[in-house]
Design an enzyme around this catalytic site. Structure first.
Site, PDB file in Angstrom:
ATOM      1  N   LYS A  62       0.731  -1.174   0.085  1.00  0.00           N
ATOM      2  CA  LYS A  62      -0.072  -0.063  -0.105  1.00  0.00           C
ATOM      3  C   LYS A  62       0.919   1.331  -0.113  1.00  0.00           C
ATOM      4  O   LYS A  62       0.885   1.937  -0.806  1.00  0.00           O
ATOM      5  CB  LYS A  62      -0.799  -0.057   1.378  1.00  0.00           C
ATOM      6  N   GLN A 106      -4.142  -0.875  10.478  1.00  0.00           N
ATOM      7  CA  GLN A 106      -4.226  -2.229   9.720  1.00  0.00           C
ATOM      8  C   GLN A 106      -4.967  -3.424  10.560  1.00  0.00           C
ATOM      9  O   GLN A 106      -4.446  -3.560  11.827  1.00  0.00           O
ATOM     10  CB  GLN A 106      -2.703  -2.564   9.398  1.00  0.00           C
ATOM     11  N   ASP A 129     -11.025   4.532   6.244  1.00  0.00           N
ATOM     12  CA  ASP A 129     -11.372   3.078   5.923  1.00  0.00           C
ATOM     13  C   ASP A 129     -13.060   3.199   6.243  1.00  0.00           C
ATOM     14  O   ASP A 129     -13.697   2.045   6.153  1.00  0.00           O
ATOM     15  CB  ASP A 129     -10.751   1.940   6.510  1.00  0.00           C
TER      16      ASP A 129
END
Ligand code: NAD
Length: 308
Positions: A62, A106, A129
């Site tokens: 990423k 994460q 997110d």
């Protein structure tokens, strides 16, 4: 999208990599515009707790992609024994940092840490997110402010396959996680699809799938969706990423989706491969959301790529 050469024009393998590349070219221009006209560089912070090699690989991939876009990306590695106050302190610092517009934690976190508690520490305006309780509520209410990256990527893929929309389609979402299954189902309902959410206690999963126009598999179970489960002409989106040890493979493992690709490929009208399907879309929407949060911090409108 590319036609699968072995199955000619009726069966498509959806080219997630190619579609993501097309989006990244647009995003790069947006980052340049931010820099040129607003003197601002979007900033993303990624927090990784523990030393899980798969998570480390995701974060490294990423970060590399994000930096290629001209976005400033900072990774924070905490040991797996890290305690709640350590995370609280770090998240607070990033919430207060004007150069950081987007924060990603994460997942999964080590068992002793509550992901809900930690995600809710993020300033909702930096929640890249879309997992903060406030953002979840907006999405569930049909008025999303920020859409979780993987479901956003899946919806984008469906919009390419069904340019006229998915209104009235029967969709089975396999998996009800906060990260993928639930937000996916809310998005699909918002698009007027008829949605069945399946999970590990669902009986007769094969029957549910056989009735579906669209199957979205996000269970984390290699090859779960068999050829016989898929109605001819259905569209299959495979979110699953499963590492199966294989000493003969270059990396020491095979990467498999939740769909038995070889069995389903000839029946589905369109299917995403693993790798090269949903994965690149997730990264593309991480970049999209980072830029969007940066525009929002300036109170500037951001183009609506997802037609919702
Ligand atoms: P999770 O473990 O949090 O949730 C899995 C869900 O699937 C649960 O709701 C569970 O009830 C359901 N499930 C498990 N086995 C099942 C079965 N046999 N039948 C029916 N339902 C079953 O996982 P997650 O975070 O939602 O991720 C799901 C998969 O997607 C994983 O393989 C993950 O690695 C992958 N993933 C991929 C991307 C990507 O970018 N491609 C992003 C996120 C997650």
């Amino acid at each position: 999208m590319t036609a699968n050469s072995s199955t000619k024009k009726h069966h498509l393998t959806i080219d997630g990599r190619g579609l993501a590349q097309g989006l990244l070219e647009q995003f790069k221009l947006q980052v340049q515009e931010l820099s040129l006209h607003h003197k601002i560089i979007p900033g993303l912070a990624v927090i990784l707790v523990g030393d899980d090699p798969a998570s480390q690989l995701y974060v490294a991939t990423k970060t590399q992609r994000v930096r290629q876009m001209g976005i400033k990306s900072q990774d924070f590695y905490l040991p797996k024994q890290a305690k709640m106050p350590d995370l609280q302190q770090l998240v607070q610092k990033l919430n207060n940092d004007h150069a950081i517009h987007a924060i990603l934690i994460q997942l999964p976190l080590p068992d002793h840490l509550s992901s809900r508690q930690i995600i809710d520490l993020i300033n909702p305006a930096k929640d890249v997110d879309g997992l903060h309780s406030q953002n979840v509520a907006f999405l569930a209410n049909g008025q999303p402010k920020i859409i979780p990256c993987t479901p956003a990527g899946c919806l984008y893929l469906l919009q390419q396959v069904f340019p006229a929309g998915i209104s009235g389609k029967n969709v089975v979402v396999i998996g009800r996680s906060h990260l993928v299954g639930r937000p996916m189902a809310w998005l699909l309902m918002q698009q007027n699809a008829t949605v069945t959410i399946a999970h590990r206690y669902t009986k007769d999963l094969a029957l549910h799938c056989q009735r579906a126009d669209i199957i979205i598999a996000a269970a984390g179970s290699a090859g779960l969706v068999k050829g016989g489960w898929v109605r001819p002409g259905a569209v299959v989106i495979d979110v699953g990423i499963n590492r199966l040890p294989n000493p003969n493979a270059a990396r020491g493992y095979d990467l498999l989706g939740d769909v038995a690709f070889d069995e389903v490929q000839g029946k589905a009208a369109a299917i995403t491969p693993v790798p090269g399907g949903v994965g690149p879309m997730t990264v593309a929407f991480l970049i999209h959301n980072t830029i969007k949060l940066c525009y929002q911090s300036l109170e500037k409108p951001y183009p609506n790529i997802l037609k919702i």
